[in-house]
Write an enzyme that holds these catalytic residues in place. Sequence first.
Site, mmCIF file in Angstrom:
data_model
loop_
_atom_site.group_PDB
_atom_site.id
_atom_site.type_symbol
_atom_site.label_atom_id
_atom_site.label_comp_id
_atom_site.label_asym_id
_atom_site.label_seq_id
_atom_site.Cartn_x
_atom_site.Cartn_y
_atom_site.Cartn_z
ATOM 1 N N GLU A 1 1.073 -1.379 0.100
ATOM 2 C CA GLU A 1 0.061 0.265 -0.152
ATOM 3 C C GLU A 1 1.170 0.991 0.336
ATOM 4 O OE1 GLU A 1 -3.514 2.295 2.958
ATOM 5 O OE2 GLU A 1 -1.886 0.892 3.811
ATOM 6 N N LYS B 1 -8.944 2.960 -2.696
ATOM 7 C CA LYS B 1 -9.333 2.317 -1.442
ATOM 8 C C LYS B 1 -10.588 3.496 -0.696
ATOM 9 C CE LYS B 1 -7.389 2.317 3.440
ATOM 10 N NZ LYS B 1 -5.917 2.689 3.949
ATOM 11 N N CYS C 1 -5.004 -2.224 3.404
ATOM 12 C CA CYS C 1 -4.628 -2.232 4.940
ATOM 13 C C CYS C 1 -6.302 -2.305 5.490
ATOM 14 C CB CYS C 1 -4.258 -0.295 4.864
ATOM 15 S SG CYS C 1 -3.759 -0.374 6.460
#
Length: 499
Positions: free
Chosen positions: A273, A322, A370
């Site tokens: 990430e 995301k 994440c």
Amino acid sequence: MGNDRSLALVQGAVGGVLAGIGIAHGGLLWMAPALALLWSACRFPVAASLWGFVAVLLSHRWLLALHPLTWVGVPAPLSVPVAASIWLFCGAAAAVLVGLWAWLGTSIAHLATREAGIRAQLSHALLMASIWGLAEVLLAGSPLFWIGVGGSLLPGDRALAGLARWFGAGGLATLQLLIGWWLWRTALAWRRGVGWRRSLLVGLLCLLLAHGFGWSLLRSSDATAPISVAAWQPAIPTRSKFSEEQQRRLPEALQNALDRADDLDAAWLVAPEGLLPPDAVLLRPAPLPLLSGGFRWLRGQQRSALLVVDRGERQASAFIDKHRLVPLGEWLPALPGGVFRGLSAVGGLQPGAASRLLQWPGPTAAVAICYELSNGAALAQAVADGAQWLLAVANLDPYPLALQRQFIALAQLRSIETARDLLSVANTGPSALVLATGKQQQLLAPFTEGVGLADLHFHQGISGYTRWREAPLIGLMLFAVVGLGLSRVRSWLISLMLC
């Protein structure tokens, strides 16, 4: 009354300690007695709140590793108070939620199970346990949830966690609440000296059957031949990641990782990430496809994304943004004067689409960036839409190894739920392959730089949880409501007959 309240507070505190250890390290041996103490203490909602407060403070103590925060603009004297405040806020939020659950339970018990028999008490336990399980699923879709009771079985009890193949994390949370209730009721029967042996034996038999059923669900026969996929763990300290020196070194380091992956005959390389800056251009054409975390601009808004660079190209041609951003760290808008942008170097990001399905020239993937790994329902939806494997990319620095253990536990849970292999690639770890059975294989040691190779399998079958999601849990809750209603009607009819 005072002594009873004091006992409940002690039970809440001790149970919270056990729960905190159970969530942090995984295993029913910690969580079962913790939940038994919660059932005993929840006659006083304040004691139940103490349980939640202590459990989250212990299991989320890695939040204190946010200090020092001077690198994101927080004045040095405020660094410890800010980090501690975030940690305490999480504990307080858990205290409120568990306290509300206990208050609801006592209210329902007063209305429906007063002077009722074991059937009504069991219906009450089923209702409260299913409410907890559904609450964890709902919270997992919000920005204020990381790991709960549902994920605490792993890595210690993969057999029982196999039930997530049908019932998901919410089902595991419900099951553990019921195990705790059984222990509590057995302890009460032992104190009275009546029926405790029968209760113990029946419960142990049910527990044995549940383990056997869960283990049988872990069998997977639709896997393809494995494909070798490379994972790069750069181990770049987050606090110096955006320094001029690191930014100068990154392009060549990435190119070297691509070359190493190519030498290993990997099908593609995955990087963690937040690695690539917006509009990043590789030094040389990629010798193999690259899937890397990074950033991109869209209509003046910056987004965190997984970027796909095709073989022979230098820029990304596909992406998935995301969706679930970290509170304070990513979606806090910049304050006037740019004094404080949030608790990361990339504050003020905007969320992308909710879908976690990545369609690219390779096998379709369900992607968690994440924090998104905690939302099992979103990944299950992506699998239902055609994803053949799961990919989790993260940057868990500067947090300690404790968070990496929780991350892998969630990765195992997501693999079991969806019957898919999961590849985890993170800046400092964990970089690991989790098979569809929930078994994990570490690719690289934590906090070390390197390129690891994973033999990734692809699956086509659909698990029960992917197909039904929370429907069985909702059905259980409705069944419990009907059971309580019938008990109430029966009690009312008996009262009329006695009159």
